[in-house]
Design a protein around this motif. Structure first.
Motif, PDB file in Angstrom:
ATOM      1  N   ASP A 200      32.429  65.061  -3.373  1.00 55.94           N
ATOM      2  CA  ASP A 200      33.632  65.360  -4.166  1.00 55.94           C
ATOM      3  C   ASP A 200      34.620  64.221  -4.007  1.00 55.94           C
ATOM      4  N   GLY A 203      37.830  65.438  -7.464  1.00 55.43           N
ATOM      5  CA  GLY A 203      37.528  66.139  -8.716  1.00 55.43           C
ATOM      6  C   GLY A 203      36.283  65.629  -9.423  1.00 55.43           C
ATOM      7  N   GLN A 224      39.374  73.996 -10.632  1.00 57.14           N
ATOM      8  CA  GLN A 224      40.694  74.246 -10.065  1.00 57.14           C
ATOM      9  C   GLN A 224      41.623  74.874 -11.104  1.00 57.14           C
ATOM     10  N   THR A 246      36.367  66.892 -13.417  1.00 54.67           N
ATOM     11  CA  THR A 246      37.561  67.470 -14.049  1.00 54.67           C
ATOM     12  C   THR A 246      38.673  66.431 -14.142  1.00 54.67           C
ATOM     13  N   SER A 279      43.436  70.936 -18.384  1.00 55.16           N
ATOM     14  CA  SER A 279      42.319  70.197 -17.784  1.00 55.16           C
ATOM     15  C   SER A 279      41.072  70.291 -18.648  1.00 55.16           C
ATOM     16  N   THR A 281      36.803  69.827 -18.069  1.00 52.04           N
ATOM     17  CA  THR A 281      35.717  69.650 -17.103  1.00 52.04           C
ATOM     18  C   THR A 281      34.432  69.332 -17.863  1.00 52.04           C
TER      19      THR A 281
END
Ligand code: ADP
Ligand code: MG
Length: 329
Positions: A200, A203, A224, A246, A279, A281
């Motif tokens: 990770d 993100g 998130q 993301t 956001s 993703t």
């Protein structure tokens, strides 16, 4: 056996049971190694399990640190600075990593009609999100936009060089570099022979092998919840070996006169994108592609973003701003 020996034996057993319980409660398994480092201006975590997991994780971080140094916008010794300081019409020699990233960036720029554009750098500088940000004058934005266009440089990714057509054109790889580094870290872990891994990079998530915590090996990655405490999710997506990236507006932003300004910029206007999204993703086998697409889809909005994702065979999730959960600073 004497009473003393029995007591010692019992203590040893108790200790072993305690250790096992601690191990389970910490969520870590035997042979698993996890480490967090600050790279790419964000927290990067790599967890891996299997043979030589610790050495593999260290090697993955070495590779990531090498790429961080190479792509660092603010370091005088990075290739990005070398490109940015170069004049027009000069052949700039680049390494294979830079050639790969620039070539992927160009593909996403072309496919998105310029919604993704690494030459956004002069505009990004005006907004100064990594320093003390403020709203620039519209004259300054118009002037900076003159050198923004991904066609302002030509890349020869076979012979590893590029030529700028405008001395003022500068690049910033912030929208794709972390994704590329996560791919390279995954490659390093795979070559080191780990059984499974979870990467990770702020993100940019990459999963490798089967999730040992799940009988079916599936990984569950949370998206998130924007503006909520870290670790609160608005959706959980299930993947096998994949990248899940993301791009959101809830981490780098500032508020001026009640308006929230964030770091995903529209290369056409030079202003932060305002389309109600908080956001995007993207799920794809390549984290670099997913990273670039997440930024591009954010700029394009849901309708055109879905069309773009489809061109790359990527899955995409759009999350919208919910005033109730937003922090007013
Ligand atoms: P994050 O860095 O939070 O993961 P992104 O992947 O969306 O988010 O990258 C945002 C960064 O990319 C910005 O900080 C800036 O450096 C750069 N950027 C902003 N707008 C664009 C754009 N339209 N195209 C390419 N890069 C962009
Ligand atoms: Mg991105």
């Amino acid at each position: 056996m004497s009473i003393k020996k029995i007591k010692i034996l019992l203590s040893v057993i108790l200790l072993a049971v305690l250790c096992a319980a601690l191990y389970i409660s910490s969520g870590r398994r035997a042979g698993e190694y996890s480490e967090t480092q600050f790279l790419f201006d964000t927290e990067c975590t790599v967890s891996a399990g299997g043979k030589n997991a610790e050495a593999a994780v260290n090697a993955a971080f070495e590779r990531a640190a090498e790429l961080d140094a190479l792509f660092d916008y603010y370091s005088d010794s990075s290739i990005v600075s070398e490109i940015n300081n170069a004049s027009a019409d000069v052949e700039i020699g680049i390494d294979a990593d830079t050639a790969s990233v620039l070539s992927m960036a160009n593909q996403i720029s072309e496919a998105s009609g310029g919604a993704f554009d690494i030459t956004i750098a002069p505009v990004k500088d005006l907004w100064n999100f990594s320093g003390e940000p403020s709203v620039p004058s519209s004259a300054a934005i118009q002037s900076a936009l003159k050198s923004v266009n991904y066609n302002n440089f030509t890349l020869d990714s076979e012979n590893n060089f590029l030529v700028k057509h405008n001395t003022f054109t500068r690049i910033d790889l912030g929208g794709i570099a972390k994704g590329y580094a996560a791919d390279e870290a995954a490659k390093t872990l795979k070559e080191s022979g780990v059984k499974y891994a979870l990467i990770d990079f702020g993100g940019n998530v990459v999963t490798l092998g089967n999730n040992p915590k799940n009988k079916n090996g599936i990984w569950k990655i949370g998206i998130q919840k924007p503006f909520a405490p870290t670790g609160e999710y608005s959706e959980i997506i299930e993947v096998t070996e994949s990248a899940v990236v993301t791009s959101g507006i809830y981490e780098r932003n500032f508020t001026e006169n009640g308006i929230l300004y964030h770091h995903i910029l529209d290369p056409k206007s030079g202003y932060p994108v305002e389309n109600g999204l908080s956001s995007v993703t993207v799920v794809h086998k390549s984290s670099a592609v997913a990273d670039g697409l997440a930024t591009a889809c954010f700029v394009l909005g849901e309708e055109h973003g879905r069309e773009l994702a489809e061109k790359f065979g990527a899955e995409v999730y759009f999350k919208y701003r919910n005033e109730q959960t937003e922090e007013t600073k």
